[in-house]
Design a protein around this motif. Structure first.
Motif, PDB file in Angstrom:
ATOM      1  N   TYR A  11       1.099  -1.262   0.337  1.00 40.06           N
ATOM      2  CA  TYR A  11       0.530   0.457   0.241  1.00 40.06           C
ATOM      3  C   TYR A  11       1.298   1.288   0.039  1.00 40.06           C
ATOM      4  CZ  TYR A  11      -4.031   3.226   1.110  1.00 40.06           C
ATOM      5  OH  TYR A  11      -5.184   3.961   0.934  1.00 40.06           O
TER       6      TYR A  11
ATOM      7  N   SER B 297       0.936   3.774  -2.902  1.00 41.50           N
ATOM      8  CA  SER B 297       0.469   5.469  -2.492  1.00 41.50           C
ATOM      9  C   SER B 297       1.629   7.163  -2.651  1.00 41.50           C
ATOM     10  CB  SER B 297      -0.216   5.588  -1.247  1.00 41.50           C
ATOM     11  OG  SER B 297      -0.825   4.814  -0.903  1.00 41.50           O
TER      12      SER B 297
ATOM     13  N   TYR C 217      -2.206  -1.435   5.807  1.00 40.33           N
ATOM     14  CA  TYR C 217      -2.367  -2.136   4.941  1.00 40.33           C
ATOM     15  C   TYR C 217      -2.969  -3.567   5.749  1.00 40.33           C
ATOM     16  CZ  TYR C 217      -2.232  -6.981   2.376  1.00 40.33           C
ATOM     17  OH  TYR C 217      -1.858  -8.168   2.080  1.00 40.33           O
TER      18      TYR C 217
ATOM     19  N   ILE D  88      -9.979  -8.012  -2.271  1.00 34.84           N
ATOM     20  CA  ILE D  88      -9.915  -6.562  -3.020  1.00 34.84           C
ATOM     21  C   ILE D  88      -8.867  -5.493  -2.792  1.00 34.84           C
ATOM     22  CG2 ILE D  88     -12.434  -5.119  -3.157  1.00 34.84           C
ATOM     23  CD1 ILE D  88     -13.188  -7.631  -4.331  1.00 34.84           C
ATOM     24  N   PHE D  89      -8.854  -5.390  -1.630  1.00 29.97           N
ATOM     25  CA  PHE D  89      -8.035  -4.230  -1.103  1.00 29.97           C
ATOM     26  C   PHE D  89      -6.078  -4.777  -1.859  1.00 29.97           C
ATOM     27  CE2 PHE D  89      -5.422  -2.036   2.274  1.00 29.97           C
ATOM     28  CZ  PHE D  89      -5.413  -1.095   1.530  1.00 29.97           C
ATOM     29  N   ASP D  90      -6.111  -5.781  -2.114  1.00 28.27           N
ATOM     30  CA  ASP D  90      -4.811  -6.946  -2.729  1.00 28.27           C
ATOM     31  C   ASP D  90      -5.221  -6.232  -4.625  1.00 28.27           C
ATOM     32  OD1 ASP D  90      -4.188  -7.769  -0.737  1.00 28.27           O
ATOM     33  OD2 ASP D  90      -4.578  -9.764  -0.922  1.00 28.27           O
ATOM     34  N   LEU D  91      -6.159  -6.482  -4.876  1.00 29.08           N
ATOM     35  CA  LEU D  91      -6.530  -5.856  -6.112  1.00 29.08           C
ATOM     36  C   LEU D  91      -6.254  -4.310  -6.381  1.00 29.08           C
ATOM     37  CD1 LEU D  91      -9.354  -8.530  -6.805  1.00 29.08           C
ATOM     38  CD2 LEU D  91      -6.547  -8.708  -8.071  1.00 29.08           C
ATOM     39  N   LYS D  92      -6.922  -4.373  -5.501  1.00 29.23           N
ATOM     40  CA  LYS D  92      -6.624  -2.722  -5.893  1.00 29.23           C
ATOM     41  C   LYS D  92      -5.114  -2.112  -5.827  1.00 29.23           C
ATOM     42  CE  LYS D  92      -7.936   2.358  -3.444  1.00 29.23           C
ATOM     43  NZ  LYS D  92      -8.621   2.562  -2.009  1.00 29.23           N
ATOM     44  N   ILE D  93      -4.739  -2.424  -4.609  1.00 29.92           N
ATOM     45  CA  ILE D  93      -2.731  -1.774  -5.048  1.00 29.92           C
ATOM     46  C   ILE D  93      -2.861  -2.688  -6.055  1.00 29.92           C
ATOM     47  CG2 ILE D  93      -0.553  -2.710  -3.265  1.00 29.92           C
ATOM     48  CD1 ILE D  93      -2.832  -2.662  -0.267  1.00 29.92           C
TER      49      ILE D  93
ATOM     50  N   PHE E  24      -3.266  -2.937  -8.631  1.00 30.76           N
ATOM     51  CA  PHE E  24      -3.302  -2.909  -9.990  1.00 30.76           C
ATOM     52  C   PHE E  24      -2.396  -1.133  -9.732  1.00 30.76           C
ATOM     53  CE2 PHE E  24      -6.456  -5.333 -10.977  1.00 30.76           C
ATOM     54  CZ  PHE E  24      -6.503  -5.770 -12.097  1.00 30.76           C
ATOM     55  N   LYS E  25      -2.951  -0.358  -8.754  1.00 28.34           N
ATOM     56  CA  LYS E  25      -2.169   1.074  -8.410  1.00 28.34           C
ATOM     57  C   LYS E  25      -0.627   0.964  -8.981  1.00 28.34           C
ATOM     58  CE  LYS E  25      -3.501   4.263  -5.234  1.00 28.34           C
ATOM     59  NZ  LYS E  25      -3.891   4.502  -3.913  1.00 28.34           N
TER      60      LYS E  25
END
Length: 215
Positions: free
Chosen positions: A167, A171, A188, A195-200, A202-203
């Motif tokens: 994360y 960021s 984190y 869901i949070f893992d996927l967001k991280i 892709f970011k």
């Protein structure tokens, strides 16, 4: 079944499938990287920058277990000793959150600057992921000196498996220093999920292509 039991069961399933994904992804990635490994292996056997293919550094993993993190070597041979032997460079390293910008670091090779800017130097960490020392997603593994930055929260950091992408990286990466970095990494730990893992993921991919905070 109580809500607490449901939560524990969900966490176990999350960690089980996360490990399965880590194994599959790392195997596929390492197989696809064979040509790159061979190219760099040949490159490092000739010219001014000849030396080992990998740079290995001791990091602190889950439950305080030490392991060697793998990276493609982006510095001159014996760079760690030369850092500590240079008081001015070492002080810059400490003041800059245990990093030195590539443009100010005399130890980095010309090829190494390219590897860092593109994050290619990080790819061998799939070896650590396959071995279970790291996960694809998680707080970045740190050196022992950095543990003091977490103070009385260090046990929380070390309660999870560190990751190749986290994360903090997603960021802002090296643009975010201590103590703010601690808040991102520990956020984190408290909110880890698929869901949070996927967001991280892709970011981080977007940040890598933009070259944000990479050095």
């Amino acid at each position: 079944m109580s809500q607490n039991q449901n939560t524990v069961q969900e966490k176990r399933l999350y960690l089980f499938f996360k490990r399965i994904i880590d194994i599959i992804v790392s195997l596929v990635a390492l197989f696809c990287m064979i040509p790159l490994f061979l190219l760099l292996f040949i490159t490092y056997h000739f010219g001014h920058d000849r030396g080992p293919l990998f740079y290995k550094q001791e990091r602190v993993g889950k439950n305080g277990q030490k392991f060697l993190i793998y990276k493609f070597r982006s510095m001159i041979v014996d760079a760690e000793s030369k850092l500590r032997a240079n008081p001015e460079l070492y002080q810059e390293y400490l003041k800059n959150n245990y990093k030195i910008p590539a443009e100010n670091d005399p130890r980095i090779t010309n090829l190494g600057r390219f590897l860092r800017r593109t994050s290619i130097d990080e790819l061998p960490q799939f070896i650590n992921i396959l071995k279970g020392e790291m996960s694809l997603i998680g707080p970045r593994p740190i050196i022992e000196e950095e543990l003091r930055e977490y103070g009385d929260r260090v046990d929380k950091l070390l309660s999870v498996t560190p990751g190749a992408m986290g994360y903090w990286q997603a960021s802002g990466r090296s643009n975010i220093g201590y103590p703010k970095r601690c808040d991102y990494e520990l956020y984190y730990v408290d909110h880890a999920s698929f869901i949070f893992d996927l967001k991280i993921l892709f970011k981080n991919i977007i940040s890598i292509f933009k070259g944000e905070g990479a050095y």
